[in-house]
Every structure is written in structure tokens, then in C-alpha cells.
Design a protein around this motif. Sequence first.
Motif, PDB file in Angstrom:
ATOM      1  N   GLY A   1       0.810  -1.181   0.000  1.00 10.38           N
ATOM      2  CA  GLY A   1       0.000   0.000   0.000  1.00 10.38           C
ATOM      3  C   GLY A   1       0.858   1.250   0.000  1.00 10.38           C
ATOM      4  N   ASN A   2       0.200   2.414  -0.172  1.00 10.31           N
ATOM      5  CA  ASN A   2       0.894   3.687  -0.176  1.00 10.31           C
ATOM      6  C   ASN A   2       0.979   4.330   1.199  1.00 10.31           C
ATOM      7  N   LEU A   3       0.240   3.800   2.167  1.00  9.35           N
ATOM      8  CA  LEU A   3       0.160   4.432   3.477  1.00  9.35           C
ATOM      9  C   LEU A   3       0.136   3.380   4.575  1.00  9.35           C
ATOM     10  N   THR A   4       0.931   3.588   5.604  1.00  5.56           N
ATOM     11  CA  THR A   4       0.943   2.699   6.761  1.00  5.56           C
ATOM     12  C   THR A   4       0.661   3.521   8.010  1.00  5.56           C
ATOM     13  N   VAL A   5      -0.280   3.071   8.820  1.00  2.00           N
ATOM     14  CA  VAL A   5      -0.612   3.736  10.083  1.00  2.00           C
ATOM     15  C   VAL A   5      -0.076   2.882  11.219  1.00  2.00           C
ATOM     16  N   LYS A   6       0.585   3.518  12.173  1.00  5.48           N
ATOM     17  CA  LYS A   6       1.160   2.784  13.293  1.00  5.48           C
ATOM     18  C   LYS A   6       0.880   3.531  14.590  1.00  5.48           C
ATOM     19  N   GLY A   7       0.885   2.816  15.672  1.00  5.52           N
ATOM     20  CA  GLY A   7       0.646   3.440  16.972  1.00  5.52           C
ATOM     21  C   GLY A   7       1.132   2.559  18.093  1.00  5.52           C
ATOM     22  N   SER A   8       1.309   3.144  19.257  1.00  2.00           N
ATOM     23  CA  SER A   8       1.720   2.378  20.420  1.00  2.00           C
ATOM     24  C   SER A   8       1.285   3.097  21.685  1.00  2.00           C
ATOM     25  N   TYR A   9       1.184   2.322  22.756  1.00  2.00           N
ATOM     26  CA  TYR A   9       0.826   2.857  24.072  1.00  2.00           C
ATOM     27  C   TYR A   9       1.644   2.103  25.099  1.00  2.00           C
ATOM     28  N   GLY A  10       2.163   2.815  26.075  1.00  2.00           N
ATOM     29  CA  GLY A  10       2.972   2.128  27.075  1.00  2.00           C
ATOM     30  C   GLY A  10       3.050   2.893  28.382  1.00  2.00           C
ATOM     31  N   THR A  11       3.397   2.176  29.420  1.00  2.00           N
ATOM     32  CA  THR A  11       3.656   2.774  30.724  1.00  2.00           C
ATOM     33  C   THR A  11       5.037   2.332  31.180  1.00  2.00           C
ATOM     34  N   SER A  12       5.672   3.144  31.975  1.00  2.48           N
ATOM     35  CA  SER A  12       7.003   2.818  32.466  1.00  2.48           C
ATOM     36  C   SER A  12       7.219   3.471  33.824  1.00  2.48           C
ATOM     37  N   PHE A  13       8.266   3.041  34.507  1.00  2.00           N
ATOM     38  CA  PHE A  13       8.596   3.662  35.784  1.00  2.00           C
ATOM     39  C   PHE A  13      10.102   3.602  35.992  1.00  2.00           C
ATOM     40  N   ARG A  14      10.578   4.500  36.855  1.00  2.00           N
ATOM     41  CA  ARG A  14      11.983   4.513  37.239  1.00  2.00           C
ATOM     42  C   ARG A  14      12.062   4.522  38.751  1.00  2.00           C
ATOM     43  N   ALA A  15      12.687   3.511  39.315  1.00  2.00           N
ATOM     44  CA  ALA A  15      12.800   3.416  40.762  1.00  2.00           C
ATOM     45  C   ALA A  15      13.755   4.480  41.288  1.00  2.00           C
ATOM     46  N   PRO A  16      13.565   4.941  42.520  1.00  2.00           N
ATOM     47  CA  PRO A  16      14.500   5.915  43.096  1.00  2.00           C
ATOM     48  C   PRO A  16      15.907   5.338  43.194  1.00  2.00           C
ATOM     49  N   ALA A  17      16.903   6.185  43.020  1.00  2.00           N
ATOM     50  CA  ALA A  17      18.288   5.763  43.193  1.00  2.00           C
ATOM     51  C   ALA A  17      18.568   5.538  44.681  1.00  2.00           C
ATOM     52  N   LEU A  18      19.567   4.730  44.965  1.00  2.00           N
ATOM     53  CA  LEU A  18      19.931   4.482  46.354  1.00  2.00           C
ATOM     54  C   LEU A  18      20.306   5.774  47.073  1.00  2.00           C
ATOM     55  N   SER A  19      20.943   6.693  46.347  1.00  2.00           N
ATOM     56  CA  SER A  19      21.330   7.967  46.955  1.00  2.00           C
ATOM     57  C   SER A  19      20.108   8.829  47.273  1.00  2.00           C
ATOM     58  N   ASP A  20      18.975   8.588  46.564  1.00  2.00           N
ATOM     59  CA  ASP A  20      17.743   9.300  46.890  1.00  2.00           C
ATOM     60  C   ASP A  20      17.095   8.725  48.147  1.00  2.00           C
ATOM     61  N   LEU A  21      17.205   7.410  48.308  1.00  2.00           N
ATOM     62  CA  LEU A  21      16.579   6.747  49.447  1.00  2.00           C
ATOM     63  C   LEU A  21      17.391   6.924  50.732  1.00  2.00           C
ATOM     64  N   LYS A  22      18.698   6.839  50.608  1.00  2.00           N
ATOM     65  CA  LYS A  22      19.569   6.945  51.789  1.00  2.00           C
ATOM     66  C   LYS A  22      20.841   7.676  51.386  1.00  2.00           C
ATOM     67  N   ALA A  23      20.799   8.980  51.461  1.00  2.00           N
ATOM     68  CA  ALA A  23      21.937   9.794  51.028  1.00  2.00           C
ATOM     69  C   ALA A  23      23.010   9.807  52.107  1.00  2.00           C
ATOM     70  N   PRO A  24      24.274   9.790  51.707  1.00  2.00           N
ATOM     71  CA  PRO A  24      25.353   9.897  52.694  1.00  2.00           C
ATOM     72  C   PRO A  24      25.387  11.291  53.313  1.00  2.00           C
ATOM     73  N   GLY A  25      25.852  11.366  54.548  1.00  2.00           N
ATOM     74  CA  GLY A  25      25.986  12.668  55.220  1.00  2.00           C
ATOM     75  C   GLY A  25      24.670  13.307  55.580  1.00  2.00           C
ATOM     76  N   ALA A  26      23.649  12.501  55.894  1.00  2.00           N
ATOM     77  CA  ALA A  26      22.354  13.057  56.275  1.00  2.00           C
ATOM     78  C   ALA A  26      22.496  13.921  57.524  1.00  2.00           C
ATOM     79  N   ALA A  27      21.861  15.095  57.517  1.00  2.00           N
ATOM     80  CA  ALA A  27      21.994  16.006  58.654  1.00  2.00           C
ATOM     81  C   ALA A  27      20.875  17.035  58.637  1.00  2.00           C
ATOM     82  N   ALA A  28      20.640  17.602  59.820  1.00  2.00           N
ATOM     83  CA  ALA A  28      19.807  18.788  59.958  1.00  2.00           C
ATOM     84  C   ALA A  28      20.779  19.960  60.037  1.00  2.00           C
ATOM     85  N   THR A  29      20.869  20.718  58.979  1.00  2.00           N
ATOM     86  CA  THR A  29      21.907  21.744  58.860  1.00  2.00           C
ATOM     87  C   THR A  29      21.369  23.116  59.227  1.00  2.00           C
ATOM     88  N   ALA A  30      22.116  23.816  60.069  1.00  2.00           N
ATOM     89  CA  ALA A  30      21.762  25.197  60.392  1.00  2.00           C
ATOM     90  C   ALA A  30      22.050  26.064  59.164  1.00  2.00           C
TER      91      ALA A  30
END
Length: 311
Positions: A1-30
Motif C-alpha cells: 500500500g501507499n500508506l501505513t498507520v502505526k501506533g503504540s501505548y505504554g507505561t514505564s517507571f523509574r525506581a528511586p536511586a539508592l542515593s535518593d533513598l539513603k543519602a550519605p551525610g544526612a543532617a539537619a543543617t543550620a
Amino acid sequence: GNLTVKGSYGTSFRAPALSDLKAPGAAATATTENDPRSTTGQSRGITVRAGNPDLGPEKARTWMLGIDVHPASLPGLKAELTYFDINYKNQIAAIFGGALQQETLYADVITRNPTQAQVNAVLASYALSGVLPVPVQYIIDARPQNRGKTVAAGLDFQSSYRWEPTSFGQLRASLTGTYYTKYDTQQTPTAPVLDRINFIGNPLKYRVRASLGWSRASFDANLALTHQSDYTDNTVTPIRDVASYTTVDLSLGYGFDDDAPGSWLRGVRVNLNATNLLDKDPPFVNSTAGFDPAQASPYGRLIAASITKRW
């Protein structure tokens, strides 16, 4: 044919990095923050900088719909047009200063004039870095949070045409690019939705690249033009317009075939490439570098030559 129609649908996720969950040097800083609500222009308090074990994943929903055109009456033509739509939510972000100056955005992580019990609760969870101010005028939770949202949509297109070979050689042309119809961001769940197309640090309205190529026997040449839209630098006062940017590239090549005279020339190819042939300067941006490295190159005309040998 002269024309092709295409499509897609998807979902994805990205888990938090370890540094986001437990960062080194955690502190309450003045800390001392610029504060438009203070009579002195500044306030002193505590900023919590640490990982956040309660973070969830970043999530995205994407879909696309496209058409490919390849008419039988023009066998040398290929054209594709694709519409894309991306909804990206729960983006992980942390505050890196200036929270009190953008309190409407970060009100949910700012505690003004905290009680002694609230201060004690923070100090029981995090080691104090610095000298505790008296009084503590604020507590800022600067840990990573699932805060942001981005919605992007636009068109990707690419087309090419290859003419029938003649005694003068083979001619070909192409055009590709991206055109954004939407790029909305929301820094926090309570923040306004902002249209960020054509603002520095965000996608440009459009970028296109056109090329014209010619080959005959062992010789090959290609000329390409890349053009991008102007955009706005809103990180300076007054706000500035950043000019559009157009560059031209040229490549030339010659390959010796197996019938080349002299055995050492057989399989040899010589190439000459010129990037930014017209020596175009990048558009000026009022920053330390003087240009936007995300959108332009500081290098002028670059010419490279190469010789390869195939056995």
C-alpha cells in the motif's frame, strides 16, 4: 500500500536511586536563607538534607500515532510523521536553596516558626550540622520528594527522496525534525502548571535538519543544514532573547575500488568532513560560558580528514 498507520501505548517507571533513598551525610543543617517576609531580608533555621526512604517510583504514560507514506508512483519517496504524547509524573526532586523565596511552590515542605517539639523531633532524627540558631525561624524539608510532573507532546517527522540514477550520478535529499506542541511542567503538586517550550534548559519549539547528497562512481558528497528556533533566557534580568542558530556541514569522500591501479590503493577510502563550515558563532547567552552548551557548540569550523584501508 501507499500508506501505513502505526501506533503504540505504554507505561514505564523509574525506581528511586539508592542515593535518593539513603543519602550519605544526612543532617539537619543550620542555614541562613534569603527571606522576602523578613524585615532583615534573611531568616535562620534548619534545613534537612537526607535521603527519603518513603519515595515512590517516577512513572510515565506514553503513546504515539504515526503515518508512513511510500507511494508506488514515487518509489524514491519515504515520509514519516509521528505524533507523541508523554505524561511524566511523580518526578523526584530536591530543593537546593531559595525555598523561602519561592514559598508558594514549596509551602508543603516549609514550617514557619516551628514549635520546640517540632525542632526536637527533627534533631532526634538527624544529627545537627552547625550551630543551632535561636530562635529557629523555619524548618525546610529538603529531602528528595515525588513532586514534579511534565507533559510533553509534539511531532517527529522525517522524509527522504532518492532520484533515479543518471549519467551525472545519484541525487538524494532528506528533511528531519521535531516540533513541540506542548511542554508543561509542574514543580510541585500545588504549583502552577508552566509552559516551558522555548525557555532555556527546556526543549526548543523546533529543530530541523535538511541535507542534499550526490554520488557518482566512487565519489560521494553531502551538504547538510541544521536550524533551531530562537528561545528565551528567563534566568537573567531583564529576560533576554537567544537568537536562532543555523549551521552547515559538508562531507566529501572518495573510495578506490578493487580495480584501482596499484594494489595498495584497493580498498582505500579518503574522507574530508567540515563541521560548521561557515564558522557560525553560537548565540550569546548571558552566563559564565557565554553560550548555552545544551543547544550550541563553542567550536567554530572544524575540518577533519581520514584515510581508511579495507582488506
